[in-house]
Design a protein around this motif. Structure first.
Motif, PDB file in Angstrom:
ATOM      1  N   LEU A 493     -32.023 -41.306 -14.002  1.00 45.35           N
ATOM      2  CA  LEU A 493     -32.039 -41.568 -12.564  1.00 45.35           C
ATOM      3  C   LEU A 493     -31.482 -42.945 -12.261  1.00 45.35           C
ATOM      4  O   LEU A 493     -31.368 -43.813 -13.135  1.00 45.35           O
ATOM      5  CB  LEU A 493     -33.447 -41.452 -11.987  1.00 45.35           C
ATOM      6  N   GLY A 494     -31.153 -43.122 -10.984  1.00 42.21           N
ATOM      7  CA  GLY A 494     -30.774 -44.407 -10.436  1.00 42.21           C
ATOM      8  C   GLY A 494     -31.342 -44.523  -9.039  1.00 42.21           C
ATOM      9  O   GLY A 494     -31.804 -43.531  -8.450  1.00 42.21           O
ATOM     10  N   LEU A 495     -31.327 -45.713  -8.487  1.00 39.45           N
ATOM     11  CA  LEU A 495     -31.768 -45.954  -7.106  1.00 39.45           C
ATOM     12  C   LEU A 495     -30.640 -46.677  -6.371  1.00 39.45           C
ATOM     13  O   LEU A 495     -30.021 -47.587  -6.924  1.00 39.45           O
ATOM     14  CB  LEU A 495     -33.038 -46.804  -7.074  1.00 39.45           C
ATOM     15  N   LEU A 520     -35.725 -41.678 -18.239  1.00 39.64           N
ATOM     16  CA  LEU A 520     -37.175 -41.606 -18.405  1.00 39.64           C
ATOM     17  C   LEU A 520     -37.508 -40.427 -19.311  1.00 39.64           C
ATOM     18  O   LEU A 520     -36.884 -39.373 -19.222  1.00 39.64           O
ATOM     19  CB  LEU A 520     -37.851 -41.423 -17.043  1.00 39.64           C
ATOM     20  N   GLU A 521     -38.480 -40.597 -20.170  1.00 38.99           N
ATOM     21  CA  GLU A 521     -38.874 -39.518 -21.069  1.00 38.99           C
ATOM     22  C   GLU A 521     -40.184 -38.914 -20.585  1.00 38.99           C
ATOM     23  O   GLU A 521     -41.230 -39.569 -20.621  1.00 38.99           O
ATOM     24  CB  GLU A 521     -38.984 -40.023 -22.504  1.00 38.99           C
ATOM     25  N   LEU A 522     -40.111 -37.686 -20.105  1.00 37.81           N
ATOM     26  CA  LEU A 522     -41.287 -36.981 -19.604  1.00 37.81           C
ATOM     27  C   LEU A 522     -41.918 -36.195 -20.746  1.00 37.81           C
ATOM     28  O   LEU A 522     -41.255 -35.370 -21.377  1.00 37.81           O
ATOM     29  CB  LEU A 522     -40.900 -36.034 -18.475  1.00 37.81           C
ATOM     30  N   THR A 523     -43.187 -36.432 -21.002  1.00 40.28           N
ATOM     31  CA  THR A 523     -43.903 -35.723 -22.068  1.00 40.28           C
ATOM     32  C   THR A 523     -45.232 -35.156 -21.605  1.00 40.28           C
ATOM     33  O   THR A 523     -45.832 -34.346 -22.306  1.00 40.28           O
ATOM     34  CB  THR A 523     -44.144 -36.659 -23.275  1.00 40.28           C
ATOM     35  N   GLU A 524     -45.695 -35.586 -20.448  1.00 37.73           N
ATOM     36  CA  GLU A 524     -46.978 -35.123 -19.907  1.00 37.73           C
ATOM     37  C   GLU A 524     -46.735 -34.232 -18.695  1.00 37.73           C
ATOM     38  O   GLU A 524     -45.623 -34.150 -18.166  1.00 37.73           O
ATOM     39  CB  GLU A 524     -47.841 -36.317 -19.503  1.00 37.73           C
ATOM     40  N   GLY A 525     -47.810 -33.601 -18.234  1.00 33.13           N
ATOM     41  CA  GLY A 525     -47.708 -32.764 -17.050  1.00 33.13           C
ATOM     42  C   GLY A 525     -47.336 -33.565 -15.820  1.00 33.13           C
ATOM     43  O   GLY A 525     -46.606 -33.086 -14.950  1.00 33.13           O
ATOM     44  N   PRO A 540     -33.217 -42.163  -3.903  1.00 29.92           N
ATOM     45  CA  PRO A 540     -33.208 -41.830  -5.336  1.00 29.92           C
ATOM     46  C   PRO A 540     -32.048 -40.910  -5.702  1.00 29.92           C
ATOM     47  O   PRO A 540     -31.713 -39.974  -4.985  1.00 29.92           O
ATOM     48  CB  PRO A 540     -34.550 -41.117  -5.525  1.00 29.92           C
ATOM     49  N   SER A 541     -31.438 -41.211  -6.834  1.00 33.37           N
ATOM     50  CA  SER A 541     -30.418 -40.350  -7.441  1.00 33.37           C
ATOM     51  C   SER A 541     -31.058 -39.748  -8.686  1.00 33.37           C
ATOM     52  O   SER A 541     -31.163 -40.401  -9.729  1.00 33.37           O
ATOM     53  CB  SER A 541     -29.174 -41.173  -7.799  1.00 33.37           C
ATOM     54  N   LEU A 542     -31.515 -38.508  -8.575  1.00 34.87           N
ATOM     55  CA  LEU A 542     -32.370 -37.890  -9.584  1.00 34.87           C
ATOM     56  C   LEU A 542     -31.593 -36.970 -10.526  1.00 34.87           C
ATOM     57  O   LEU A 542     -30.663 -36.283 -10.118  1.00 34.87           O
ATOM     58  CB  LEU A 542     -33.476 -37.082  -8.898  1.00 34.87           C
ATOM     59  N   LEU A 543     -32.024 -36.968 -11.775  1.00 30.72           N
ATOM     60  CA  LEU A 543     -31.462 -36.095 -12.816  1.00 30.72           C
ATOM     61  C   LEU A 543     -29.950 -36.288 -12.931  1.00 30.72           C
ATOM     62  O   LEU A 543     -29.186 -35.334 -12.912  1.00 30.72           O
ATOM     63  CB  LEU A 543     -31.803 -34.626 -12.552  1.00 30.72           C
ATOM     64  N   ARG A 544     -29.550 -37.531 -13.030  1.00 25.79           N
ATOM     65  CA  ARG A 544     -28.126 -37.824 -13.159  1.00 25.79           C
ATOM     66  C   ARG A 544     -27.523 -37.126 -14.374  1.00 25.79           C
ATOM     67  O   ARG A 544     -28.188 -36.970 -15.404  1.00 25.79           O
ATOM     68  CB  ARG A 544     -27.901 -39.329 -13.271  1.00 25.79           C
ATOM     69  N   HIS A 545     -26.270 -36.744 -14.238  1.00 22.54           N
ATOM     70  CA  HIS A 545     -25.519 -36.039 -15.292  1.00 22.54           C
ATOM     71  C   HIS A 545     -26.172 -34.704 -15.651  1.00 22.54           C
ATOM     72  O   HIS A 545     -25.810 -34.104 -16.646  1.00 22.54           O
ATOM     73  CB  HIS A 545     -25.371 -36.886 -16.569  1.00 22.54           C
TER      74      HIS A 545
END
Length: 880
Positions: A493-495, A520-525, A540-545
């Motif tokens: 992501l970027g802002l 960011l590394e997501l590992t939890e719920g 927010p610029s989410l899930l870039r690429h």
């Protein structure tokens, strides 16, 4: 007789083979009325097998057994049992030689598995289980052997005789026959065996490897296609150099060969040293192939070549591990294509396919993990989940490790497992060992089906300058899987600040200068991230690429989407913002009155795209393509296809009307200024021009019509010719449409690949491809029920692209498809099973449609003698 339920094969039941084959000596006697296959196998007991003195069980399919000999002694029928699909010899020694002679009839093989004839040429397709249609053999990928193949045939009819490996012997025989012997020094599973015999033209080139070895490159095609080989040959050489530079993989044999075959169930096949290609995936010239075809050919040639290491030198232990070779190799060919052209455009194309088709597969009755737990018919698992999602899983490892550690991991993988048949766990373990990263949780990507949903919320604390981002992940239930565990997801992501500039993403733990993009590394719920020193509320610029194959739910406003379209430095997310904006506008119109207003900001956004010549024109060409009907259906809860079609057409016509003068100017601005080239800039220019032309014809613009007719008549390349033809076919200028189609066919009637395009452009059009038109195409002299490409170009295009016509409220499209599936099931079950796909997600549609789709599936289910291929798809769809 009704079909009995096929046996289900389970990964959990895997056992190592009881016997191994060290060498295979084959002799083929090819005749017009059949082929005699002499097979001699050097077999030994597998020391890793726990079975004590088991019987020898060899697979077979549609074989006439003529003789069996053990260590040179002929066996009587009391010594073995021929069960049709299995040859069982009850008692064998620890080591022995087994000689088997079988008779087969390639000329009658309409399934196109094993050895068959295409346009008078003998050829093979052995993946996944086609070798058993040639001779009795332990037909499984973890039995690897060295092959020596002698081919004997009439010299005049079949002057070219090819197989895997290197040419070691040749000569003349009696009665005008000749022979050629090939030897492959590398052990391989039988699915990689290949044979070709025919009257073919040979095109040669050479490639010098990084170590200085000269490789003999050969392409074999029918004489009429001799001038269509240059692009594929150049693509091959680029692929070989790229694989050396990026992965350190050098080619290992002295010869690399490609053969073009008209009748082929797949796109191409990576047989060791002898790749067999569907003609449509290898033959190209400026006059006969579009830009898209040139790019597709380059990617497929690369894909099959890359398999030499990721699939051949290291292969899969069993078919549950299919993505080990396919997912990894799709990722490699995607990297290659990005390096050869526009990385952003390539990413957009990959994600479009994934979100439209693979997400639909993940949400349907055939949903399965990247490493399936079971199957009835392996041919049904050559899916987008195995290939495209499998590639995304590898891409995520690349993202998590970074390029240098990923390269160390791939080097270790190839070094550790060269000459072996291995698993996806072996691949991930090599990445762990090379990088020091723990990927235990990441392995869930191979085990759990379904597309994760990431629900994102945020808040901005202006007083403290803190921006909080909360991400919750959920994974929907799929057949046989519920209550899934959170997965390890890389989330880029970027802002962006109010001025459109990227903001530093400073975490509380940061000591050094903060980057403007993070993974960011997501590992939890649920995760909450805090970014500090943010001066004002960001966008927010989410899930870039598209850093993970997931859905993202976030309450973007139209103002935010317009802002991202204009300012996001990530080209993919800039395109994605435009898609989301268009989706929002179209969805609001579904079911609304015809005079409902369309947001004027959409027009201005597209006007800016068309008129801003400083933007990347390749990206602009992609951004001007509205979300497809298939994608809009995938996003719907209960899809009403005609209503979706009307809403999308309304938006397209509204944009074309409002931007009419800008479109004409864009068309004129993108005119060719030099000779035809397949470069990113030239491809973008032609794509923009043909998009503008198509929009003008949507509103029946007379100037647009004149431009299309002139372009069709004057084009010096198939991209512009097909762009003009498609625009006319999708217009209301019926007389021009018919004249253009007739003239096009008359010009190219002798070129099968171009005729396939001619079929497809009609079948995919709601104006030229109504059901009565489709039935006329099936009766056309150029249509061939034995040719998969023709079948796909008409039936596949109608059911998969002409959605408004296929989903006619009267159900005629569904009944038509059921009829064709039943017909093809008797001749080519693989193709029949793939054609069923549009019916399998019947629960996705509004009740008026779903009930009729269900009835069509039930008609197929009740067909007598239904093949295993179609049985599995239909029964899983109905059980759903």
């Amino acid at each position: 007789m009704r079909t009995s339920q096929p046996q289900t094969i389970y990964l959990s039941d895997y056992k190592v083979p009881a016997y191994l084959v060290d060498t295979v000596d084959l002799r083929f006697e090819l005749f017009e009325d059949g082929a005699r296959v002499h097979s001699t196998l050097a077999i030994r007991r597998n020391p890793d097998s726990q079975e004590s003195a088991p019987p020898l069980e060899l697979d077979g399919d549609s074989l006439v057994l003529e003789s069996v000999a053990l260590d040179g002694t002929a066996l009587s029928e009391s010594d073995y049992e021929n069960r049709g699909e299995q040859l069982v010899i009850r008692s064998v020694p620890e080591r022995f030689s087994l000689s088997v002679v079988t008779w087969i009839e390639p000329q009658n093989n309409t399934r196109l598995e094993g050895l068959y004839k295409s346009s008078g040429m003998f050829c093979t397709q052995c993946e996944a289980e086609g070798f058993r249609c040639i001779t009795f053999f332990p037909d499984r990928p973890d039995v690897m052997a060295r092959f020596r193949t002698r081919i004997e045939a009439d010299q005049k009819a079949y002057p070219v005789l090819l197989s895997n490996g290197n040419d070691v012997d040749r000569g003349e025989l009696d009665d005008g026959r000749h022979f050629m012997t090939w030897e492959d020094p590398f052990p391989k599973p039988c699915y990689l065996f290949a044979l070709v015999a025919g009257d073919l033209v040979e095109k040669r080139d050479t490639f010098t490897t990084c170590s200085g070895r000269d490789i003999d490159l050969r392409m074999y095609v029918e004489p009429r296609n001799a001038e269509k080989c240059d692009h594929a040959m150049d693509s091959l050489k680029r692929s070989m150099r790229w694989d050396e530079e990026v992965y350190g993989r050098e080619y290992d044999l002295d010869i690399f060969m490609i053969v073009a075959v008209d009748d082929f169930n797949m796109g191409a096949m990576e047989n060791k040293g002898l790749n067999i290609f569907n003609s449509s995936c290898v033959l190209a010239s400026q006059e006969t192939a579009t830009d898209m075809a040139f790019q597709r050919i380059e990617a497929i040639v690369a894909h099959e070549y890359f398999h030499n290491w990721s699939g051949n030198r290291v292969t899969c232990r069993d078919w549950f591990q299919l993505s080990l070779k396919e997912g990894f190799t799709v990722f490699r060919d995607s990297q290659f294509s990005a390096d050869m052209g526009s990385p952003t455009v390539k990413r957009i194309e990959d994600v479009t396919l994934l979100r439209t088709a693979q997400f639909a597969e993940d949400g349907g009755p055939m949903a399965h993990p990247v490493r399936p737990a079971s199957y009835m018919e392996i041919s049904n698992f050559y899916t987008l989940t195995i290939y495209e999602k499998g590639a995304e899983v590898v891409r995520m490892i690349h993202t998590l490790l970074g390029p240098e550690l990923f390269r160390k991991g791939s080097d270790l993988y190839f070094q550790r497992h060269d000459g072996q048949a291995v698993t996806t766990d072996d691949f991930v373990r090599a990445m762990e060992d090379a990088s020091g990263r723990d990927l235990s949780q990441f392995r869930l990507w191979y085990e759990q089906a379904g597309t994760p949903m990431l629900t994102v919320s945020d808040e901005f604390d202006e007083g403290q300058g803190v921006y909080r981002l909360t991400i919750e992940q959920t994974i929907p239930d799929t057949p046989g899987q519920t209550n899934k565990k959170p997965q390890h997801i890389p989330f880029a992501l970027g802002l962006l600040g109010s001025d459109g500039q990227p903001l530093p993403l400073r975490l509380a733990s940061d000591e050094a200068e903060a980057p403007t993009e993070r993974v960011l590394e997501l590992t939890e719920g649920v995760h909450t991230f805090e970014f500090h020193d943010i001066p004002s509320e960001p966008v927010p610029s989410l899930l870039r690429h598209f850093s993970a194959p997931v859905r993202v739910r976030y309450p973007w406003t139209r103002e935010q989407l317009l802002f991202l379209m204009n300012h996001d430095p990530d080209g993919f997310n800039r395109w994605d913002a435009g898609q989301r904006l268009a989706v929002d506008v179209i969805q609001r119109l579904i079911g609304s009155p015809d005079d409902a207003a369309i947001d004027p900001r959409l027009v201005e956004a597209y006007r800016k795209l068309i008129t801003d010549t400083d933007l990347d024109q390749a990206l602009v060409a992609k951004m001007l393509q509205l979300p497809s009907e298939a994608y809009l259906i995938e996003l719907a809860e209960s899809a009403d296809v005609p209503a979706i079609h009307r809403a999308r057409e309304r938006v397209l016509e509204h944009l074309a009307e409002a931007l009419r003068d800008d479109l004409v100017a864009c068309y004129q601005r993108q005119q060719e200024t030099g000779p035809y080239e397949v470069t990113p800039a030239a491809i973008a220019r032609r794509s923009l021009r043909n998009t503008a032309l198509g929009w003008l014809l949507m509103i029946n613009d007379d100037e647009g019509r004149a431009l299309a007719v002139r372009q069709l008549n004057e084009a010096d390349n198939m991209t512009d010719r097909m762009g003009a033809l498609r625009a006319l076919v999708n217009s209301d200028y019926e007389a021009d449409r018919r004249q253009a189609l007739d003239d096009f066919y008359d010009r190219f009637r002798d070129d099968p690949q171009v005729v396939e395009q001619w079929f497809s452009v009609q079948a995919a059009s709601d104006r030229a491809g109504q059901l009565s038109d489709i039935e006329q195409l099936l009766a056309h002299p150029a249509f061939d029920w034995k040719n998969p490409n023709k079948i796909r170009s008409v039936i596949g295009s109608f059911a998969g692209q002409n959605l408004a016509a296929f989903h006619n409220p009267d159900g005629s499209g569904y009944r038509f498809l059921a009829d064709q599936v039943c017909r093809l099931d008797d001749s080519n079950p693989q193709i029949a099973a793939r054609l069923v796909t549009p019916l399998t997600r019947w629960r996705k549609f509004a009740p008026a449609y779903s009930s009729q789709m269900q009835s069509a599936l039930e008609r197929i289910r009740d067909k007598d003698g239904l093949s295993r291929d179609v049985y599995e798809v239909v029964h899983k769809s109905l059980a759903g």
